[in-house]
Design a protein around this motif. Structure first.
Motif, PDB file in Angstrom:
ATOM      1  N   LEU A 269      -6.055  27.741  99.325  1.00  0.00           N
ATOM      2  CA  LEU A 269      -7.276  27.800  98.533  1.00  0.00           C
ATOM      3  C   LEU A 269      -8.241  28.833  99.111  1.00  0.00           C
ATOM      4  CD1 LEU A 269      -9.111  26.855  96.299  1.00  0.00           C
ATOM      5  CD2 LEU A 269      -9.816  24.925  97.741  1.00  0.00           C
ATOM      6  N   GLU A 270      -8.394  28.822 100.443  1.00  0.00           N
ATOM      7  CA  GLU A 270      -9.260  29.805 101.107  1.00  0.00           C
ATOM      8  C   GLU A 270      -8.820  31.222 100.755  1.00  0.00           C
ATOM      9  OE1 GLU A 270     -11.925  29.748 102.827  1.00  0.00           O
ATOM     10  OE2 GLU A 270     -12.140  27.935 104.027  1.00  0.00           O
ATOM     11  N   LYS A 271      -7.526  31.446 100.814  1.00  0.00           N
ATOM     12  CA  LYS A 271      -6.996  32.785 100.530  1.00  0.00           C
ATOM     13  C   LYS A 271      -7.207  33.169  99.072  1.00  0.00           C
ATOM     14  CE  LYS A 271      -2.747  35.513 100.796  1.00  0.00           C
ATOM     15  NZ  LYS A 271      -1.300  35.503 101.131  1.00  0.00           N
ATOM     16  N   ALA A 272      -7.104  32.195  98.178  1.00  0.00           N
ATOM     17  CA  ALA A 272      -7.181  32.489  96.749  1.00  0.00           C
ATOM     18  C   ALA A 272      -8.605  32.756  96.271  1.00  0.00           C
ATOM     19  CB  ALA A 272      -6.589  31.324  95.947  1.00  0.00           C
ATOM     20  N   LEU A 273      -9.616  32.218  96.967  1.00  0.00           N
ATOM     21  CA  LEU A 273     -10.989  32.254  96.472  1.00  0.00           C
ATOM     22  C   LEU A 273     -11.446  33.651  96.065  1.00  0.00           C
ATOM     23  CD1 LEU A 273     -12.859  29.701  98.754  1.00  0.00           C
ATOM     24  CD2 LEU A 273     -12.474  29.558  96.290  1.00  0.00           C
ATOM     25  N   TRP A 274     -11.181  34.620  96.897  1.00  0.00           N
ATOM     26  CA  TRP A 274     -11.647  35.992  96.618  1.00  0.00           C
ATOM     27  C   TRP A 274     -10.489  36.980  96.598  1.00  0.00           C
ATOM     28  CZ3 TRP A 274     -16.136  35.186  94.755  1.00  0.00           C
ATOM     29  CH2 TRP A 274     -16.936  34.158  95.279  1.00  0.00           C
TER      30      TRP A 274
END
Length: 494
Positions: free
Chosen positions: A124-129
């Motif tokens: 999720l962290e990687k996907a955010l931006w």
């Protein structure tokens, strides 16, 4: 073609010409360095590439930036994320009830949001931006020789200068049919006198449009494929004393480029941007078909295709009122599904068009609006397929079932099939686009015990016919530790 800020020219005695790159040792070395940067950044982020290119730009900013612009068109650049970044941000926002005041609170929100999706918090962290320009990943790069890149750069300079042409005079020998077909395709007005072809520009300098100059630029590759050719163009330049017309001449004796390295160009930066976008599984095809528009033929700019569904896209940019009127008349006679992207500066409104899917834009593609329209078509297809399927029984048999093959067998989309087979989740797990039996997953899990090398794990997956290597590793609780780009050095860790 390049953007006008990258055009380098010199003027003398009422004439103008681009400052072409010579094919000397220094220029070839610079071109080779830029090509190597692109080649070495495959699998890395676009932001990392730009950072290294900025260091080179200190040598010659516009030259290196021009080479970079041409090489970017030879790249496949994509989002690298386990989930749609927009959906990821929306979920986190919904989970956040107020202002986050500390790192611990933020991490707790990420964990809760990841559980709802469901994906790992790290994913999720990687996907955010991940959809931000600097975070996009370069998937592929089609390299070419430094000499060919320099020739392509020189051709692009000449085309860019022609953006501001108000008229052109040319002579050609041979290749007549192709040149005149191109003239007709581009909608250029011409007259022939004593073996010379005169191309008329806009009626006055005050009505000069970039679209017309773009047509002149697109004609150049057809011209230079002739046996012998020469052109003389009137170029509009803005100076401190006002507008001025300069003369640009070029002929086949100049060896700064050749026609073999020419690549198809776009009418505008908006079209180029559209061709590079990812529409969630909808493939983009340029000028895909000839459609009937009453007694006329209409060639849309693009089509978006997915699971047998096709939606055409036409981008309507700035042009003359007469052209716009004819364009509207044609489009209103097209019966196929079509999305219209209309420059909001045009003297028209949504009511001028019969189609309901009209989006107005200002320089940038209205991406979210297009996605919403495509979802409408996706939902319609899903509903129609589920109704068509009715009470048909889907036979589920085997340890590893390829949903793509099954979808073709039952003439369904993958999304529809996934809804139908959802009832079998007790016996199977959905991994990528495959159903894998719980028994097979248990066997694979046991065989992975003690395995560290990534390539050895792949052999186990291949043995049982499981294709989604990354997906099954994540499903079984493993992650990959990379040591360089060589897959042979990668390890798996629980």
């Amino acid at each position: 073609m390049l953007t006008s800020d990258l055009l380098v020219t010199r003027t003398y005695k009422g004439k103008i010409e681009p400052v072409y790159a010579s094919l000397d040792t220094e220029s070839v070395e610079i071109a080779s360095s830029v090509i190597d940067l692109f080649r070495n950044h495959v699998g890395k982020t676009y932001g990392d590439l730009l950072s290294e290119i900025e260091e080179l730009e200190e040598m010659n900013y516009r030259f290196i930036r021009g080479l970079t612009a041409l090489l970017e068109r030879r790249c496949e650049i994509d989002v690298d994320a386990a989930i749609d970044p927009v959906a990821a941000r929306r979920t986190v926002f919904e989970e956040c009830k107020g202002i986050v005041t500390c790192q611990e609170e933020r991490q707790d929100i990420i964990v809760r949001a990841a559980g709802k999706l469901p994906i790992a918090p790290e994913q999720l962290e990687k996907a955010l931006w991940s959809d931000q320009e600097e975070n996009l990943v370069i998937r592929e790069f089609q390299a070419l020789s430094p000499e060919d890149l320099l020739r392509q750069y020189n051709l692009s300079l000449a085309q860019t200068l022609l953006f501001k042409a108000t008229g052109m005079e040319l002579r050609i020998e041979g290749n007549y049919q192709y040149v005149f077909r191109k003239l007709k395709q581009l909608g250029l007005m011409y007259s022939i006198e004593q073996g010379k072809i005169y191309l008329d520009g806009p009626i006055s300098l005050f009505r000069l449009t970039e679209r017309y100059g773009t047509s002149f630029a697109k004609l150049l590759p057809a011209i230079i494929r002739s046996e012998k050719w020469s052109l003389k163009a009137s170029i509009l330049r803005k100076t401190f004393q006002g507008k001025r017309i300069l003369e640009f001449t070029l002929d086949n004796t100049r060896r700064v480029f050749d026609s073999d390295i020419f690549e198809e160009t776009f009418d505008s930066a908006v079209e180029r941007e559209f061709s590079m976008l990812d529409f969630n599984g909808w493939s983009v095809k340029r000028e895909p078909a000839v459609l009937e528009a009453g007694q006329y033929a209409f060639i849309p700019d693009f089509s978006l295709e997915r699971n047998g569904s096709r939606v055409y896209v036409e981008i309507i940019g700035f042009w003359t009122p007469e052209y716009l009127k004819n364009k509207i008349q044609k489009i209103n006679q097209v019966k196929e599904n079509i999305i219209l992207l209309v420059d909001k500066n045009l003297a028209c409104s949504g009511s001028d068009f019969k189609t309901a899917d009209v989006l107005f834009y200002d320089k940038k593609i209205p991406y979210i609006g297009i996605i919403k329209i495509l979802r409408k078509y996706e939902e319609k297809q899903l509903s129609e397929e589920l109704t068509k399927l009715g009470d048909v029984k889907i036979a589920i048999d085997g340890d590893v079932i390829d949903l793509d093959e099954m979808a073709k067998k039952y003439n369904l989309s993958i999304e529809t099939l996934k809804k139908v087979v959802d009832r079998y989740k007790g016996e199977y797990s959905l991994i990528g686009d495959q159903l894998v039996s719980r028994q097979t997953l248990g066997i694979i899990r046991n065989e992975l015990t003690g395995i560290r090398r990534h390539n050895e794990a792949i052999k186990i997956f291949d043995k049982y016919g499981v294709k989604g290597h990354c997906s099954i590793l994540e499903f079984l609780g493993y992650r990959v530790k990379w040591s360089g780009l060589d897959p042979g050095n990668a390890e798996i860790m629980a």
